[in-house]
Write a protein that holds these residues in place. Sequence first.
Motif, PDB file in Angstrom:
ATOM      1  N   ALA A 129       0.823  -1.207   0.000  1.00 45.06           N
ATOM      2  CA  ALA A 129       0.000   0.000   0.000  1.00 45.06           C
ATOM      3  C   ALA A 129       0.857   1.257   0.000  1.00 45.06           C
ATOM      4  N   ASN A 130       1.959   1.249   0.756  1.00 43.53           N
ATOM      5  CA  ASN A 130       2.868   2.400   0.806  1.00 43.53           C
ATOM      6  C   ASN A 130       3.521   2.650  -0.550  1.00 43.53           C
ATOM      7  N   ALA A 131       3.896   1.556  -1.219  1.00 43.04           N
ATOM      8  CA  ALA A 131       4.508   1.694  -2.540  1.00 43.04           C
ATOM      9  C   ALA A 131       3.526   2.324  -3.521  1.00 43.04           C
ATOM     10  N   ALA A 132       2.262   1.880  -3.476  1.00 43.16           N
ATOM     11  CA  ALA A 132       1.240   2.449  -4.346  1.00 43.16           C
ATOM     12  C   ALA A 132       0.997   3.921  -4.008  1.00 43.16           C
ATOM     13  N   LEU A 133       1.105   4.261  -2.719  1.00 46.84           N
ATOM     14  CA  LEU A 133       0.916   5.646  -2.296  1.00 46.84           C
ATOM     15  C   LEU A 133       2.005   6.555  -2.837  1.00 46.84           C
ATOM     16  N   GLN A 134       3.243   6.066  -2.839  1.00 47.01           N
ATOM     17  CA  GLN A 134       4.358   6.847  -3.400  1.00 47.01           C
ATOM     18  C   GLN A 134       4.143   7.107  -4.885  1.00 47.01           C
ATOM     19  N   SER A 135       3.667   6.069  -5.598  1.00 48.77           N
ATOM     20  CA  SER A 135       3.395   6.220  -7.020  1.00 48.77           C
ATOM     21  C   SER A 135       2.290   7.245  -7.249  1.00 48.77           C
ATOM     22  N   ALA A 136       1.282   7.231  -6.390  1.00 48.41           N
ATOM     23  CA  ALA A 136       0.189   8.190  -6.512  1.00 48.41           C
ATOM     24  C   ALA A 136       0.676   9.610  -6.235  1.00 48.41           C
ATOM     25  N   ALA A 137       1.567   9.753  -5.258  1.00 44.82           N
ATOM     26  CA  ALA A 137       2.126  11.076  -4.944  1.00 44.82           C
ATOM     27  C   ALA A 137       2.865  11.643  -6.148  1.00 44.82           C
ATOM     28  N   GLN A 138       3.583  10.797  -6.823  1.00 51.54           N
ATOM     29  CA  GLN A 138       4.281  11.231  -8.022  1.00 51.54           C
ATOM     30  C   GLN A 138       3.293  11.719  -9.078  1.00 51.54           C
ATOM     31  N   SER A 139       2.095  11.064  -9.112  1.00 52.23           N
ATOM     32  CA  SER A 139       1.063  11.486 -10.059  1.00 52.23           C
ATOM     33  C   SER A 139       0.584  12.901  -9.750  1.00 52.23           C
ATOM     34  N   ILE A 140       0.475  13.246  -8.469  1.00 50.03           N
ATOM     35  CA  ILE A 140       0.061  14.600  -8.080  1.00 50.03           C
ATOM     36  C   ILE A 140       1.110  15.624  -8.492  1.00 50.03           C
ATOM     37  N   ILE A 141       2.361  15.253  -8.231  1.00 49.04           N
ATOM     38  CA  ILE A 141       3.456  16.182  -8.585  1.00 49.04           C
ATOM     39  C   ILE A 141       3.479  16.444 -10.083  1.00 49.04           C
ATOM     40  N   SER A 142       3.337  15.364 -10.843  1.00 45.65           N
ATOM     41  CA  SER A 142       3.353  15.504 -12.295  1.00 45.65           C
ATOM     42  C   SER A 142       2.201  16.372 -12.770  1.00 45.65           C
ATOM     43  N   GLY A 143       1.019  16.146 -12.167  1.00 49.10           N
ATOM     44  CA  GLY A 143      -0.149  16.931 -12.571  1.00 49.10           C
ATOM     45  C   GLY A 143       0.004  18.389 -12.217  1.00 49.10           C
ATOM     46  N   THR A 170       2.728  20.148 -11.981  1.00 49.41           N
ATOM     47  CA  THR A 170       3.795  20.826 -12.748  1.00 49.41           C
ATOM     48  C   THR A 170       3.484  20.872 -14.222  1.00 49.41           C
ATOM     49  N   GLY A 171       2.323  20.338 -14.564  1.00 53.30           N
ATOM     50  CA  GLY A 171       1.899  20.436 -15.952  1.00 53.30           C
ATOM     51  C   GLY A 171       2.512  19.416 -16.866  1.00 53.30           C
ATOM     52  N   ASN A 172       3.260  18.434 -16.307  1.00 56.23           N
ATOM     53  CA  ASN A 172       3.885  17.420 -17.156  1.00 56.23           C
ATOM     54  C   ASN A 172       2.879  16.438 -17.721  1.00 56.23           C
ATOM     55  N   SER A 173       1.855  16.177 -16.987  1.00 58.17           N
ATOM     56  CA  SER A 173       0.806  15.260 -17.437  1.00 58.17           C
ATOM     57  C   SER A 173      -0.415  15.459 -16.556  1.00 58.17           C
ATOM     58  N   SER A 174      -1.535  14.858 -16.962  1.00 64.19           N
ATOM     59  CA  SER A 174      -2.714  14.938 -16.111  1.00 64.19           C
ATOM     60  C   SER A 174      -2.565  13.985 -14.941  1.00 64.19           C
ATOM     61  N   MET A 175      -3.244  14.251 -13.863  1.00 66.24           N
ATOM     62  CA  MET A 175      -3.164  13.426 -12.660  1.00 66.24           C
ATOM     63  C   MET A 175      -3.974  12.131 -12.860  1.00 66.24           C
ATOM     64  N   ASP A 176      -3.388  10.967 -12.476  1.00 62.63           N
ATOM     65  CA  ASP A 176      -4.077   9.671 -12.571  1.00 62.63           C
ATOM     66  C   ASP A 176      -4.977   9.520 -11.347  1.00 62.63           C
ATOM     67  N   VAL A 177      -6.212  10.006 -11.469  1.00 63.47           N
ATOM     68  CA  VAL A 177      -7.122  10.054 -10.325  1.00 63.47           C
ATOM     69  C   VAL A 177      -7.452   8.645  -9.816  1.00 63.47           C
ATOM     70  N   GLY A 178      -7.711   7.705 -10.740  1.00 65.19           N
ATOM     71  CA  GLY A 178      -8.093   6.353 -10.312  1.00 65.19           C
ATOM     72  C   GLY A 178      -7.017   5.687  -9.477  1.00 65.19           C
ATOM     73  N   THR A 179      -5.769   5.769  -9.975  1.00 65.79           N
ATOM     74  CA  THR A 179      -4.652   5.166  -9.237  1.00 65.79           C
ATOM     75  C   THR A 179      -4.452   5.861  -7.908  1.00 65.79           C
ATOM     76  N   LEU A 180      -4.563   7.205  -7.920  1.00 68.20           N
ATOM     77  CA  LEU A 180      -4.374   7.975  -6.700  1.00 68.20           C
ATOM     78  C   LEU A 180      -5.412   7.599  -5.640  1.00 68.20           C
ATOM     79  N   VAL A 181      -6.684   7.512  -6.034  1.00 69.78           N
ATOM     80  CA  VAL A 181      -7.749   7.172  -5.082  1.00 69.78           C
ATOM     81  C   VAL A 181      -7.543   5.765  -4.522  1.00 69.78           C
ATOM     82  N   THR A 182      -7.233   4.831  -5.427  1.00 70.58           N
ATOM     83  CA  THR A 182      -7.023   3.448  -4.975  1.00 70.58           C
ATOM     84  C   THR A 182      -5.882   3.375  -3.984  1.00 70.58           C
ATOM     85  N   ALA A 183      -4.799   4.103  -4.284  1.00 71.98           N
ATOM     86  CA  ALA A 183      -3.626   4.067  -3.398  1.00 71.98           C
ATOM     87  C   ALA A 183      -3.935   4.670  -2.035  1.00 71.98           C
TER      88      ALA A 183
END
Length: 505
Positions: A16-30, A32-45
């Motif tokens: 669960a912690n590993a998935a949370l780190q991946s989701a955090a990276q999704s927020i950072i990316s979103g 900074t404008g690099n990509s859209s935020m992966d909401v589904g993965t973030l919520v699941t994590a």
Amino acid sequence: MSSISTTSTAASTAAANAALQSAAQSIISGSTGNSSMDVGTLVTALVNAKTAGQAASLTAQQTSDSTQVSAYGALTAALDALQSGMAGLATGATLSTFAATASGTGLTATAGTGAVAGSYSVGVTQIASSQALSSAAFGATTQLGTGTLTISLGSQSMNINVDSTNNTLAGIASAINSGSGNPGVTATIVTGSTGAHLVLRAANTGAANVINVSTSNVTTDNGLSSLGVTSTASTTGGQSTITSANSSNAWTQSSAAEDAEFTIGGIAASSSTNSVTTAISGVTLNLAAASTGTTQTLNIAADTSAQSTAINNFVSLYNTVVTTMATLTSFNSSSSSQGPLLGDSTLQTIQNTLATIVGGAVGSGSTGSTLAAIGITLKDDPADGTMVINNTTLSTALTSSPATVASLFNSTNGIAEQLNSSITNFTQTGGLIDTRTTALNTDLASITTQQGALADYTAQLTSQYQAQFTALDTLMATMNNNSQYLTALFGGANSAGALASANNT
């Protein structure tokens, strides 16, 4: 909670912690404008981070409880098998069994409850037989007339209505065999060189079980009235005699009704059957043939073979209980595996109780006896707990020291009765095992309730996060678009912007 359950919970938390780190990276990316935020993965994590540990803990405890319930089921089955298998030893019935042997032929016997050891001289002069009668010959399809046949055996009888549908010999035989209230007479047709014969046989042996046939209301008589026959039972147990209603169409008696006649130690006795249960207490005599002028010896002695088998079976079933408990409490340090009831106080209580009983003595002081006295000892390895049996020593004890064996397995405080009583206390409703399994099942029910509540919380949290982070993703996308527009208009670090370019022109 077991070490295996703890490991499983820790692994779930780490994932669960590993998935949370991946989701955090999704927020950072979103952001900074690099990509859209992966909401589904973030919520699941995020949901998993809040619930995975508890879910894994509940699942692990559920598995542990279910495994223990199954383990107690296996232990109960082994205890029940032991209790059932040693029932005869617990009541003392097994050690009261006798075997009956006859020296000649034509006589066998079995000894049961109430038999005592002894030797008897038995002479069989006559065995019991059932009556069989054959009618005169008739044509196989001859219609014999109409009327009523009354068929009796001993004191019981039935009436057969003979009409145009069944007034041949075959029809009459069928009507007798299927007749309501048949007293025990079977009818067959035997066809010989002179014609067809109606053969009647009594189902029961004995001088009193004679067959009588009478006719009444006969019309269009073509032989029906000649089927009447009167049998006379012997008053002394000898052979029955018959008188036919029509001497010219006479019946013959192929087998007479008679009682068995025999002597026991010179005492005359008789029986209507060849299975005699009342002559010798506890003994059933089975008479097969007469031996006029000769007698044979019937010996009744303790059935040491059956007793040895029962005791060997007891040892085997006890060992099964011991090995079952050993499996349930096993531990392997190399593989970190363990039995589901390792360290369980309930099982330890059962283990110690059984070991104390089989290792103890029945009686006190110099009169006390142990299983070792009849060849049953524990294995050399004290940790093993199973028993071994020396059948030579046991055989000697059964034949030479039956009192010792009887004392060990007496029905009051013998080894088997002590075990029987203890097992009942363990397995009965409200007993040790029932109390423990009831607690485990209560815990399982609570876990199911908690899992349901956690599932509801998970669904609620997922819906909440989904709405929040969808809105956040929309906001960040709008901000990024605005930022790009302003940069294009006013310029940025690497660009002069559209307005600056317009002024320069």
